[in-house]
Design an enzyme around this catalytic site. Structure first.
Site, PDB file in Angstrom:
ATOM      1  NE  ARG A   1      -3.243  -2.819   0.457  1.00 32.20           N
ATOM      2  CZ  ARG A   1      -4.000  -3.764   1.198  1.00 32.20           C
ATOM      3  NH1 ARG A   1      -2.947  -4.179   2.434  1.00 32.20           N
ATOM      4  NH2 ARG A   1      -4.815  -4.405   1.096  1.00 32.20           N
TER       5      ARG A   1
ATOM      6  CG  ASP B   1      -2.796  -6.137  -1.321  1.00 35.42           C
ATOM      7  OD1 ASP B   1      -3.813  -6.040  -1.922  1.00 35.42           O
ATOM      8  OD2 ASP B   1      -2.498  -6.727  -0.111  1.00 35.42           O
TER       9      ASP B   1
ATOM     10  CG  HIS C   1      -6.035  -8.535  -1.492  1.00 31.69           C
ATOM     11  ND1 HIS C   1      -6.087  -7.317  -1.267  1.00 31.69           N
ATOM     12  CD2 HIS C   1      -6.495  -9.279  -0.270  1.00 31.69           C
ATOM     13  CE1 HIS C   1      -7.355  -7.219  -0.081  1.00 31.69           C
ATOM     14  NE2 HIS C   1      -7.405  -8.336   0.399  1.00 31.69           N
TER      15      HIS C   1
ATOM     16  CD  GLU D   1     -10.034  -8.350   2.937  1.00 35.55           C
ATOM     17  OE1 GLU D   1     -10.552  -7.945   4.042  1.00 35.55           O
ATOM     18  OE2 GLU D   1      -9.072  -7.881   2.444  1.00 35.55           O
TER      19      GLU D   1
ATOM     20  CG  ASP E   1      -4.085  -1.515  10.373  1.00 32.46           C
ATOM     21  OD1 ASP E   1      -3.382  -2.450  11.097  1.00 32.46           O
ATOM     22  OD2 ASP E   1      -4.970  -1.766   9.741  1.00 32.46           O
TER      23      ASP E   1
ATOM     24  CD  GLU F   1      -5.049  -0.267   4.118  1.00 34.93           C
ATOM     25  OE1 GLU F   1      -5.377  -1.383   3.460  1.00 34.93           O
ATOM     26  OE2 GLU F   1      -3.971  -0.565   4.878  1.00 34.93           O
TER      27      GLU F   1
END
Length: 553
Positions: A145, A174, A245, A327, A420, A470
């Protein structure tokens, strides 16, 4: 002595006192400890200004040795007026003992140069015996990210070592970037390592940084990182995320995607939802969240990633290789005639089993080469690959299910150890994301659920904290999120602590006073107990321009 992580056993040698280390102090490295001696001279020697010359006689010397009767990562320190001894059950144990030895000298021993050249250093006369609770004590760092240059990665390896953490989970690919050079597929970095802009803040933000962002590690960079970690007894576990991803890879090589869905012309008569259809001309994703663009379940995709993993295995000697598996939206597979034909051809029940087939293929492929697959707990869906281990991130349940089925587990539930997530709910905190998880919350994290039967609990290899970047644009921002909470996590992973409600957080806070001074000496931009410093605060309010900030902040 304000040690972090807290050792199992600590006692003063009566009567309590100190002995000096000075320019005449020698360092004796017995067989198997030569690497630790090099590290001591390069760090403690540099900070103290003491030469720590090689020598094998007299009491004014530090002796490094491997001793029987200690656990492999266990160590013993004895400072009793005779030769100072750092013993370990293995070279790794001696190294962890050397980390504690450094703490005994005080925070200034963590600098890069002596404050007062030629001074004596007081070493407390103590006996310490210690060993870790878990074999896997890790930190996952996402460089996809937001890319971190090689020197920043090396610095983080030093910070892991200072906290007796021994696994560096390297999240290299990713949707938002591919960060490792693969020589047979140059477009992965020529195209996949760069995005045109970046969402500023969390996924709900409407702010953008229009500066192109990217970067990658050459294979020589990776070799240097792996060697640097090995000198510090840290295993680097690489992660190549499949089959979800993967938008950065598909942007570089479009044939990896579900082209019979993504190439469908917009506005045609087909009923494929736009959210599934994606774009025939994908770019590296500039947003956060879960991209609908996933790998196609084709033989070509399998052969392509076998080529990726072949080069990966040459660079990373770790037993485990992480394949992500998290995911993975099934919308494109449901809409893709080719994917549906593959499900029918393989005799699978549904798209979940198709993902399981994908993961199982690489479990077998890695096992044939003497490696082990590990993935996020979604790899449980559709049936777990026989030799696979699980990183349990969606709470404890995935880890419990896997452990009870006889699979090894690394506990890293997002509700507890995603660093995070914000440390405080204050309005002046940096761009917030996720839950509020304080230093005390992390300190009270328990990796092994008490309900887990002993035979299943034995499959919990350990635990790791995860750092998704992120909202972390640079090293300073990563520091703020990770520290001081990594110190609490390190004690949870290393020390034999009581049940969470019985842990002495006040004592930990007291010991952290000295540890903050160590972090200061190491140049870590941690969050202070009183809140962010002026330059760490959230940058202004909407509508007020801030120098150096993206537009409209």
């Amino acid at each position: 002595m304000d040690l972090i992580p807290a050792p199992k056993s600590f006692s003063w040698v009566p009567p309590p006192g100190y002995v000096p280390l000075d320019a005449e102090t020698l360092l004796e490295a017995q067989p198997g400890t030569e690497g630790v001696a090099r590290w001591l001279r390069a760090t403690v020697g540099a900070a103290t200004g003491l030469p720590l010359a090689d020598g094998r006689c007299g009491d004014n010397r530090v002796v490094l040795s491997i001793a029987s009767g200690l656990a492999p990562e266990g160590y013993r320190i004895v400072v009793d007026g005779y030769a100072h001894r750092i013993e370990g059950g293995s070279p790794a144990g001696v190294f962890w003992g050397a980390q504690t030895f450094r703490q005994l000298l005080g925070p200034e021993a963590f600098r890069r140069a002596p404050l007062t050249p030629g001074q004596e250093w007081d070493l407390p006369m103590v006996t310490i015996q210690d060993s870790p609770r878990f074999a896997w004590r890790g930190l996952m760092l996402d460089v996809s990210r937001h890319f971190l240059p090689k020197d920043d990665v090396l610095r983080y390896l030093d910070l892991l070592a200072a906290h007796k953490l021994n696994v560096f989970h390297f999240h290299l690919t990713d949707d938002q970037g591919w960060r490792i050079e693969i020589k047979r597929y140059p477009k992965l970095t020529e195209v996949g390592a760069w995005r045109s802009r970046t969402k500023y803040g969390h996924r709900a933000s409407e702010l953008w940084d229009e500066t192109p962002h990217g970067g990658y590690y050459t294979q020589d960079d990776i070799r240097e990182i792996v060697a640097y970690a090995a000198e510090r007894h840290i295993t680097v576990v690489p992660e190549i995320d499949i089959p979800g991803h993967s938008q950065a890879a598909i942007a570089a090589y479009p044939e990896l995607g579900n082209t019979d869905v993504t190439n469908t012309a917009a506005g045609s008569a087909d009923a494929t939802p736009a959210s599934v259809k994606g774009s025939a001309r994908l770019s590296v994703w500039d947003n956060w969240g879960v991209s609908p663009n996933v790998l196609a379940p084709t033989d070509h995709t399998l052969r392509f990633y076998e080529g990726v993993f072949e080069e990966l295995l040459d660079l990373f000697p770790s037993t485990f290789v992480h394949v992500g598996g998290d995911e993975c939206p099934k919308g494109q597979w449901k809409a893709s005639p080719a994917a549906q034909a593959r499900i029918k051809e393989l005799g699978l029940a549904d798209e979940d089993e198709l993902q399981s087939w994908f993961v199982r293929h690489f479990d077998t492929w890695l096992a044939e080469r003497g490696r082990r697959l590990i993935g996020w707990d979604e790899i449980l869906e559709g049936g777990l690959a026989p030799g696979a281990a699980v990183s349990s991130w969606r709470g404890y349940q995935g880890g419990v299910t896997a452990a009870e089925a006889g699979h090894d587990v690394v506990m890293c539930p997002q509700q507890q150890v995603y660093l995070d997530h914000r440390q405080d709910g204050g309005a002046d905190e940096p761009m917030p994301i996720g839950y509020v998880r304080t230093l005390e919350d992390i300190y009270r994290f328990e990796p092994v659920p008490p309900s887990l039967p002993p035979e299943a609990a034995a499959h919990v290899l350990g635990t790791q904290a995860n750092v998704w970047t992120e909202v972390m644009q640079d090293r300073s921002r990563v520091d703020y999120q990770v520290f001081p909470r990594l110190a609490a996590f390190a004690e949870v992973a290393w020390s034999a602590l009581p049940a969470p409600a019985e842990r002495d957080f006040e004592d930990f806070e007291r010991r952290m006073t000295a540890h903050y001074a160590r972090l200061d000496a190491l140049g870590v931009d941690y969050r202070r107990p009183g809140g962010p410093l002026p330059w760490q605060k959230r940058p202004g309010v909407l509508g007020r321009p801030i120098e150096g900030a993206p537009p409209n902040v």
